[in-house]
Every structure is written in C-alpha cells, then in structure tokens.
Motif scaffolding. Structure first.
Motif, PDB file in Angstrom:
ATOM      1  N   LYS A   3      31.554  48.142  36.673  1.00  0.00           N
ATOM      2  CA  LYS A   3      31.829  47.899  35.259  1.00  0.00           C
ATOM      3  C   LYS A   3      32.659  49.028  34.643  1.00  0.00           C
ATOM      4  CE  LYS A   3      29.350  47.021  30.973  1.00  0.00           C
ATOM      5  NZ  LYS A   3      28.034  46.876  30.363  1.00  0.00           N
ATOM      6  N   ALA A   4      32.397  50.266  35.044  1.00  0.00           N
ATOM      7  CA  ALA A   4      33.119  51.420  34.497  1.00  0.00           C
ATOM      8  C   ALA A   4      34.581  51.432  34.911  1.00  0.00           C
ATOM      9  CB  ALA A   4      32.446  52.710  34.955  1.00  0.00           C
ATOM     10  N   ASP A   5      34.945  50.716  35.982  1.00  0.00           N
ATOM     11  CA  ASP A   5      36.330  50.691  36.467  1.00  0.00           C
ATOM     12  C   ASP A   5      37.194  49.659  35.748  1.00  0.00           C
ATOM     13  OD1 ASP A   5      35.636  52.634  38.279  1.00  0.00           O
ATOM     14  OD2 ASP A   5      35.228  51.198  39.882  1.00  0.00           O
ATOM     15  N   VAL A   6      36.579  48.763  34.995  1.00  0.00           N
ATOM     16  CA  VAL A   6      37.320  47.694  34.326  1.00  0.00           C
ATOM     17  C   VAL A   6      37.968  48.249  33.057  1.00  0.00           C
ATOM     18  CG1 VAL A   6      37.154  45.423  33.246  1.00  0.00           C
ATOM     19  CG2 VAL A   6      35.765  45.962  35.245  1.00  0.00           C
ATOM     20  N   VAL A   7      39.263  47.984  32.898  1.00  0.00           N
ATOM     21  CA  VAL A   7      40.036  48.486  31.770  1.00  0.00           C
ATOM     22  C   VAL A   7      40.605  47.305  30.995  1.00  0.00           C
ATOM     23  CG1 VAL A   7      42.042  49.862  31.120  1.00  0.00           C
ATOM     24  CG2 VAL A   7      40.659  50.534  33.066  1.00  0.00           C
ATOM     25  N   ILE A   8      40.471  47.354  29.675  1.00  0.00           N
ATOM     26  CA  ILE A   8      41.059  46.315  28.827  1.00  0.00           C
ATOM     27  C   ILE A   8      42.578  46.365  28.983  1.00  0.00           C
ATOM     28  CG2 ILE A   8      41.296  45.448  26.469  1.00  0.00           C
ATOM     29  CD1 ILE A   8      38.440  45.324  27.591  1.00  0.00           C
ATOM     30  N   GLY A   9      43.180  45.227  29.232  1.00  0.00           N
ATOM     31  CA  GLY A   9      44.626  45.148  29.454  1.00  0.00           C
ATOM     32  C   GLY A   9      45.000  45.232  30.915  1.00  0.00           C
ATOM     33  N   GLY A  10      44.033  45.520  31.777  1.00  0.00           N
ATOM     34  CA  GLY A  10      44.299  45.627  33.203  1.00  0.00           C
ATOM     35  C   GLY A  10      44.381  44.266  33.870  1.00  0.00           C
ATOM     36  N   ARG A  11      45.028  44.228  35.020  1.00  0.00           N
ATOM     37  CA  ARG A  11      45.162  43.000  35.803  1.00  0.00           C
ATOM     38  C   ARG A  11      44.326  43.134  37.060  1.00  0.00           C
ATOM     39  NH1 ARG A  11      50.477  42.625  37.612  1.00  0.00           N
ATOM     40  NH2 ARG A  11      50.170  40.436  38.048  1.00  0.00           N
ATOM     41  N   TYR A  12      43.579  42.074  37.391  1.00  0.00           N
ATOM     42  CA  TYR A  12      42.663  42.103  38.524  1.00  0.00           C
ATOM     43  C   TYR A  12      42.726  40.797  39.299  1.00  0.00           C
ATOM     44  CZ  TYR A  12      40.717  46.006  35.945  1.00  0.00           C
ATOM     45  OH  TYR A  12      40.574  47.195  35.285  1.00  0.00           O
ATOM     46  N   ILE A  13      42.357  40.872  40.571  1.00  0.00           N
ATOM     47  CA  ILE A  13      42.154  39.685  41.381  1.00  0.00           C
ATOM     48  C   ILE A  13      40.715  39.245  41.139  1.00  0.00           C
ATOM     49  CG2 ILE A  13      42.135  38.721  43.721  1.00  0.00           C
ATOM     50  CD1 ILE A  13      44.899  39.653  42.859  1.00  0.00           C
ATOM     51  N   ALA A  14      40.520  37.998  40.736  1.00  0.00           N
ATOM     52  CA  ALA A  14      39.178  37.497  40.439  1.00  0.00           C
ATOM     53  C   ALA A  14      38.994  36.123  41.060  1.00  0.00           C
ATOM     54  CB  ALA A  14      38.962  37.408  38.930  1.00  0.00           C
ATOM     55  N   ASP A  18      36.448  28.961  42.785  1.00  0.00           N
ATOM     56  CA  ASP A  18      36.532  29.104  44.240  1.00  0.00           C
ATOM     57  C   ASP A  18      37.918  29.497  44.751  1.00  0.00           C
ATOM     58  OD1 ASP A  18      33.838  28.585  44.608  1.00  0.00           O
ATOM     59  OD2 ASP A  18      34.169  26.427  44.688  1.00  0.00           O
ATOM     60  N   LYS A  19      38.763  30.028  43.864  1.00  0.00           N
ATOM     61  CA  LYS A  19      40.087  30.502  44.272  1.00  0.00           C
ATOM     62  C   LYS A  19      40.267  31.930  43.777  1.00  0.00           C
ATOM     63  CE  LYS A  19      42.165  25.960  43.909  1.00  0.00           C
ATOM     64  NZ  LYS A  19      43.146  25.134  43.222  1.00  0.00           N
ATOM     65  N   LEU A  20      41.004  32.721  44.525  1.00  0.00           N
ATOM     66  CA  LEU A  20      41.337  34.074  44.087  1.00  0.00           C
ATOM     67  C   LEU A  20      42.646  34.030  43.306  1.00  0.00           C
ATOM     68  CD1 LEU A  20      40.447  36.167  47.253  1.00  0.00           C
ATOM     69  CD2 LEU A  20      39.146  35.919  45.153  1.00  0.00           C
ATOM     70  N   VAL A  21      42.586  34.429  42.036  1.00  0.00           N
ATOM     71  CA  VAL A  21      43.757  34.409  41.161  1.00  0.00           C
ATOM     72  C   VAL A  21      43.868  35.744  40.433  1.00  0.00           C
ATOM     73  CG1 VAL A  21      43.676  31.911  40.809  1.00  0.00           C
ATOM     74  CG2 VAL A  21      42.461  33.413  39.238  1.00  0.00           C
ATOM     75  N   SER A  49      30.579  39.366  34.867  1.00  0.00           N
ATOM     76  CA  SER A  49      30.200  40.643  35.468  1.00  0.00           C
ATOM     77  C   SER A  49      31.369  41.181  36.294  1.00  0.00           C
ATOM     78  CB  SER A  49      28.965  40.482  36.355  1.00  0.00           C
ATOM     79  OG  SER A  49      29.294  39.808  37.537  1.00  0.00           O
ATOM     80  N   ALA A  50      31.316  42.466  36.547  1.00  0.00           N
ATOM     81  CA  ALA A  50      32.381  43.113  37.318  1.00  0.00           C
ATOM     82  C   ALA A  50      32.367  42.662  38.770  1.00  0.00           C
ATOM     83  CB  ALA A  50      32.239  44.628  37.235  1.00  0.00           C
ATOM     84  N   GLN A  51      31.285  42.073  39.232  1.00  0.00           N
ATOM     85  CA  GLN A  51      31.221  41.589  40.611  1.00  0.00           C
ATOM     86  C   GLN A  51      32.201  40.452  40.865  1.00  0.00           C
ATOM     87  OE1 GLN A  51      27.125  40.575  41.001  1.00  0.00           O
ATOM     88  NE2 GLN A  51      26.539  42.642  41.612  1.00  0.00           N
ATOM     89  N   ARG A  52      32.593  39.759  39.810  1.00  0.00           N
ATOM     90  CA  ARG A  52      33.548  38.661  39.957  1.00  0.00           C
ATOM     91  C   ARG A  52      34.969  39.173  40.209  1.00  0.00           C
ATOM     92  NH1 ARG A  52      34.025  33.759  35.585  1.00  0.00           N
ATOM     93  NH2 ARG A  52      35.321  32.420  36.837  1.00  0.00           N
ATOM     94  N   LEU A  53      35.222  40.426  39.840  1.00  0.00           N
ATOM     95  CA  LEU A  53      36.542  41.028  40.037  1.00  0.00           C
ATOM     96  C   LEU A  53      36.598  41.660  41.420  1.00  0.00           C
ATOM     97  CD1 LEU A  53      36.853  42.756  36.572  1.00  0.00           C
ATOM     98  CD2 LEU A  53      37.837  40.570  37.263  1.00  0.00           C
ATOM     99  N   ARG A  54      37.661  41.381  42.157  1.00  0.00           N
ATOM    100  CA  ARG A  54      37.780  41.892  43.516  1.00  0.00           C
ATOM    101  C   ARG A  54      38.455  43.257  43.576  1.00  0.00           C
ATOM    102  NH1 ARG A  54      34.328  38.331  44.415  1.00  0.00           N
ATOM    103  NH2 ARG A  54      34.828  36.483  45.590  1.00  0.00           N
ATOM    104  N   GLN A  55      39.639  43.346  42.993  1.00  0.00           N
ATOM    105  CA  GLN A  55      40.410  44.588  43.036  1.00  0.00           C
ATOM    106  C   GLN A  55      41.464  44.545  41.950  1.00  0.00           C
ATOM    107  OE1 GLN A  55      42.097  44.388  46.929  1.00  0.00           O
ATOM    108  NE2 GLN A  55      43.835  43.194  46.284  1.00  0.00           N
ATOM    109  N   GLY A  56      42.055  45.698  41.674  1.00  0.00           N
ATOM    110  CA  GLY A  56      43.129  45.757  40.703  1.00  0.00           C
ATOM    111  C   GLY A  56      44.379  45.085  41.242  1.00  0.00           C
TER     112      GLY A  56
END
Length: 116
Positions: A3-14, A18-21, A49-56
């Motif tokens: 959760k601490a790694d998530v930044v407003i305005g950032g782009r992430y793979i989520a 059932d698809k990674l977008v 939750s931050a668990q849904r985000l894979r990587q930046g």
C-alpha cells in the motif's frame, strides 16, 4: 505490491476481469483503496487493495542525483523511501529546474501542484 508503494497519478499493471491491464490511479477512494482508470478502455476501476496491483508500468518518476533523492522540503535525502514521486517526467524536470536554477526556496504548494 504494498500500500505504501502506491502513488496517486502512477501507472500500474493490475488484474481487471481476469486480464492484466494498465491502470492509472486517479485518487484515493472514499471507501478504501483507490479509484483508477483502465487505460485500454478508459473505464473507471476501483482498486480495493494493493494486492490487485502487480507492478509499476512507468509514469512515476523520482529525482535522483549522486545517490540522493529529492524529498518534500525540498531537500535531498539518501533514503529512497523518503523520495518525492512525480506523475510525469515533465513535472520531475520542472521541479529539478526549480532546484538547480538557484530557486532553493521552492514553494511547497508549487511542488504539490507539480506532483499531481
């Protein structure tokens, strides 16, 4: 991801339906988590939750110079966790220009505006 790694305005793979977008975090949700936009479809997505985000996926930039990072004051720190994150490369460049151009007393409100 944490959760601490998530930044407003950032782009992430989520994982969405059932698809990674690629999603862009727009603001914190009033219920919990974040509101985001699916960049493939343009639709609003809620990240609970931050668990849904894979990587930046790029789009978050940190100003670094000789293993020092720009912090919020503005000043420099050697701890990356205190680093100021910018949503676009242009915002980071503008903040760096303000610092390197002799304007060491950069208005904190201006840095907040650049970070959005």
């Amino acid at each position: 991801m944490k959760k601490a790694d998530v930044v407003i305005g950032g782009r992430y793979i989520a994982k969405v339906s059932d698809k990674l977008v690629t999603v862009r975090i727009t603001n914190p949700s009033i219920y919990k988590g974040w509101d985001a936009v699916n960049e493939n479809t343009g639709r609003a997505v809620r990240i609970k939750s931050a668990q849904r985000l894979r990587q930046g996926a790029g789009g978050v930039f940190v100003i670094r110079s000789d293993d020092r990072y720009l912090t919020e004051e503005p000043s420099w720190s050697t701890d990356r966790s205190e680093a100021r994150r910018f949503a676009s490369r242009e915002d980071a460049r503008e903040a760096f220009r303000c610092l390197s151009g002799g304007e060491l007393t950069v208005d904190k409100a201006k840095l907040e505006e650049l970070a959005k």
